[in-house]
Design a protein around this motif. Structure first.
Motif, short mmCIF file in Angstrom:
data_model
loop_
_atom_site.label_atom_id
_atom_site.label_comp_id
_atom_site.label_asym_id
_atom_site.label_seq_id
_atom_site.Cartn_x
_atom_site.Cartn_y
_atom_site.Cartn_z
N VAL A 1 4.19 27.16 1.42
CA VAL A 1 4.13 28.38 2.22
C VAL A 1 2.88 28.39 3.09
O VAL A 1 2.58 29.38 3.74
CB VAL A 1 4.16 29.65 1.33
N ASP A 2 2.17 27.28 3.11
CA ASP A 2 1.02 27.10 3.99
C ASP A 2 1.41 26.04 5.03
O ASP A 2 2.02 25.02 4.69
CB ASP A 2 -0.21 26.64 3.20
N ILE A 3 1.06 26.27 6.29
CA ILE A 3 1.46 25.36 7.36
C ILE A 3 0.89 23.97 7.14
O ILE A 3 1.59 22.96 7.31
CB ILE A 3 1.01 25.92 8.72
N THR A 4 -0.37 23.88 6.76
CA THR A 4 -1.00 22.58 6.54
C THR A 4 -0.24 21.77 5.51
O THR A 4 0.07 20.59 5.73
CB THR A 4 -2.46 22.75 6.10
N LEU A 5 0.10 22.39 4.38
CA LEU A 5 0.82 21.67 3.33
C LEU A 5 2.23 21.31 3.77
O LEU A 5 2.76 20.25 3.40
CB LEU A 5 0.87 22.50 2.06
N SER A 6 2.86 22.18 4.55
CA SER A 6 4.22 21.90 4.99
C SER A 6 4.28 20.69 5.92
O SER A 6 5.33 20.05 6.06
CB SER A 6 4.82 23.12 5.69
N GLU A 7 3.15 20.38 6.55
CA GLU A 7 3.10 19.29 7.52
C GLU A 7 2.42 18.04 6.96
O GLU A 7 2.27 17.04 7.67
CB GLU A 7 2.38 19.74 8.79
N LEU A 8 2.04 18.08 5.70
CA LEU A 8 1.34 16.95 5.08
C LEU A 8 2.32 16.04 4.37
O LEU A 8 3.24 16.50 3.69
CB LEU A 8 0.31 17.49 4.08
N ALA A 9 2.14 14.74 4.53
CA ALA A 9 2.98 13.76 3.84
C ALA A 9 2.11 12.62 3.33
O ALA A 9 1.09 12.27 3.94
CB ALA A 9 4.05 13.21 4.79
N ILE A 10 2.51 12.06 2.20
CA ILE A 10 1.80 10.91 1.64
C ILE A 10 2.70 9.69 1.79
O ILE A 10 3.83 9.67 1.29
CB ILE A 10 1.45 11.14 0.16
N GLU A 11 2.19 8.70 2.51
CA GLU A 11 2.90 7.44 2.71
C GLU A 11 2.34 6.43 1.72
O GLU A 11 1.15 6.09 1.77
CB GLU A 11 2.70 6.93 4.14
N ALA A 12 3.18 5.98 0.81
CA ALA A 12 2.76 5.02 -0.22
C ALA A 12 3.42 3.68 0.04
O ALA A 12 4.64 3.59 0.22
CB ALA A 12 3.13 5.53 -1.60
N LEU A 13 2.60 2.63 0.09
CA LEU A 13 3.12 1.27 0.30
C LEU A 13 3.23 0.56 -1.05
O LEU A 13 2.28 0.56 -1.84
CB LEU A 13 2.20 0.48 1.23
N PHE A 14 4.37 -0.06 -1.29
CA PHE A 14 4.61 -0.81 -2.51
C PHE A 14 4.80 -2.28 -2.17
O PHE A 14 5.38 -2.61 -1.12
CB PHE A 14 5.87 -0.31 -3.22
N PRO A 15 4.34 -3.19 -3.03
CA PRO A 15 4.57 -4.61 -2.77
C PRO A 15 6.06 -4.93 -2.84
O PRO A 15 6.75 -4.51 -3.78
CB PRO A 15 3.78 -5.31 -3.88
N ALA A 16 6.54 -5.65 -1.84
CA ALA A 16 7.95 -6.02 -1.82
C ALA A 16 8.23 -7.34 -2.53
O ALA A 16 9.39 -7.74 -2.65
CB ALA A 16 8.45 -6.11 -0.37
N ASP A 17 7.17 -8.00 -3.00
CA ASP A 17 7.35 -9.25 -3.74
C ASP A 17 6.17 -9.47 -4.67
O ASP A 17 5.14 -8.77 -4.58
CB ASP A 17 7.53 -10.45 -2.78
N ASP A 18 6.30 -10.44 -5.55
CA ASP A 18 5.27 -10.71 -6.55
C ASP A 18 3.99 -11.27 -5.92
O ASP A 18 2.89 -11.01 -6.42
CB ASP A 18 5.79 -11.70 -7.60
N VAL A 19 4.15 -12.02 -4.84
CA VAL A 19 2.97 -12.59 -4.17
C VAL A 19 2.07 -11.47 -3.66
O VAL A 19 0.84 -11.49 -3.84
CB VAL A 19 3.39 -13.53 -3.03
N THR A 20 2.68 -10.49 -3.00
CA THR A 20 1.90 -9.37 -2.47
C THR A 20 1.22 -8.60 -3.60
O THR A 20 0.04 -8.23 -3.49
CB THR A 20 2.81 -8.42 -1.67
N ALA A 21 1.93 -8.34 -4.67
CA ALA A 21 1.35 -7.62 -5.80
C ALA A 21 0.15 -8.37 -6.36
O ALA A 21 -0.88 -7.76 -6.69
CB ALA A 21 2.41 -7.42 -6.88
N ALA A 22 0.25 -9.68 -6.45
CA ALA A 22 -0.85 -10.47 -6.99
C ALA A 22 -2.07 -10.42 -6.08
O ALA A 22 -3.22 -10.30 -6.54
CB ALA A 22 -0.39 -11.92 -7.19
N ILE A 23 -1.86 -10.52 -4.77
CA ILE A 23 -2.97 -10.49 -3.83
C ILE A 23 -3.66 -9.13 -3.87
O ILE A 23 -4.90 -9.05 -3.88
CB ILE A 23 -2.48 -10.81 -2.40
#
Length: 281
Positions: A250-272
């Protein structure tokens, strides 16, 4: 940047709407591709009364404005605009994240960002400016020009600018098409002129030199989502992303806030990424 807020969202001053409430409602109805009959049925009002409201022959009550805005899924910021155009006081507050009243929301954002480590995550506002990020993001953007990293950092501009990450995105054409399509949908939903301008800016960026060659391919299953593939000195990093928003804000700031989370798409990326985290300790 780290898991604390890198800068608070500004509190832009609201300006008086130039259009009547009827004109604004008609624009939102047309943007949602609804007929007067459709909207009248959803909002439980007569088509005749809705027609009178849109033409300016009738002034809607405050309750009617909110009912129509709800059925049209009008963003909170624009609901305030509708109310003011009808002569009513705005209903929704807009507080900076640094405001004491936002402490619990701010902690929630920081907990999500920190909890996602060692994988990158960032919080963005409605114009894709980065409000906060965790400690896993900086190693991925070190190749970007310093000017693009000066606050407010725009995530889309950073991603697609020739002096940003464009030069290290292996599947640049694919990722560009994904971002532009997503931004186009956001423009359709919000009608935000700043996003229209951002879309035009990103669309005009030239392709990086490496984009004329086919992207690198590794022996892995076809992705089920559009991945982000980054060429780094440590090897190819491949990510998919998710988006988290606040429920029933019910607050404009919160309504417009988003969290973009990146996940590793393979084991190599996760290890790095795991090695990056170890190096920070």
């Amino acid at each position: 940047m780290n898991s604390t807020l890198v800068h608070a969202l500004a509190d832009p001053a609201s300006s008086a709407p130039d259009a009547t409430v009827g004109t604004l409602l008609r624009e939102w109805r047309q943007r949602r591709r609804m007929s007067q009959l459709d909207l009248a049925g959803e909002a439980d009002v007569s088509t005749r009364h809705l027609s009178f409201v849109e033409s300016g022959r009738a002034l809607p009550s405050r309750k009617m404005v909110m009912r129509l805005a709800e059925q049209l899924d009008v963003p909170l910021r624009e609901r305030n605009t509708l109310l003011m155009a009808a002569g009513y006081a705005p209903l929704y507050r807009e507080r900076a994240l640094a405001d004491p009243h936002m402490a619990s929301a701010r902690r929630a954002v920081e907990l999500v960002l920190k909890g996602h480590e060692p994988f990158p995550a960032l919080a963005i506002d409605r114009h894709w400016n980065i409000v906060a990020a965790n400690a896993a993001l900086p190693p991925l953007i070190v190749s970007a020009d310093a000017a693009l990293l000066a606050p407010p950092v725009n995530a889309l501009r950073l991603s697609m600018h020739p002096r940003g990450l464009a030069g290290v995105i292996d599947n640049w054409h694919e990722w560009r098409a994904h971002l532009l399509a997503r931004l186009h949908r956001q423009v359709e939903v919000s009608g935000d002129p700043a996003l229209v301008a951002l879309h035009a800016e990103l669309e005009a960026y030239p392709a990086p030199a490496h984009a004329h060659a086919p992207p690198s391919r590794r022996h892995e299953p076809d992705p089920v989502v559009v991945p982000l593939r980054l060429r780094t000195p440590h090897g190819m990093l491949s990510f998919f992303s998710t988006t988290t928003v606040f429920g029933t804000p019910v607050d404009i700031t919160l309504s417009e806030l988003a969290i973009e989370a990146l996940f590793p798409a393979d084991d190599v990326t996760a290890a790095i990424l795991g090695r990056f985290a170890e190096a920070r300790r």
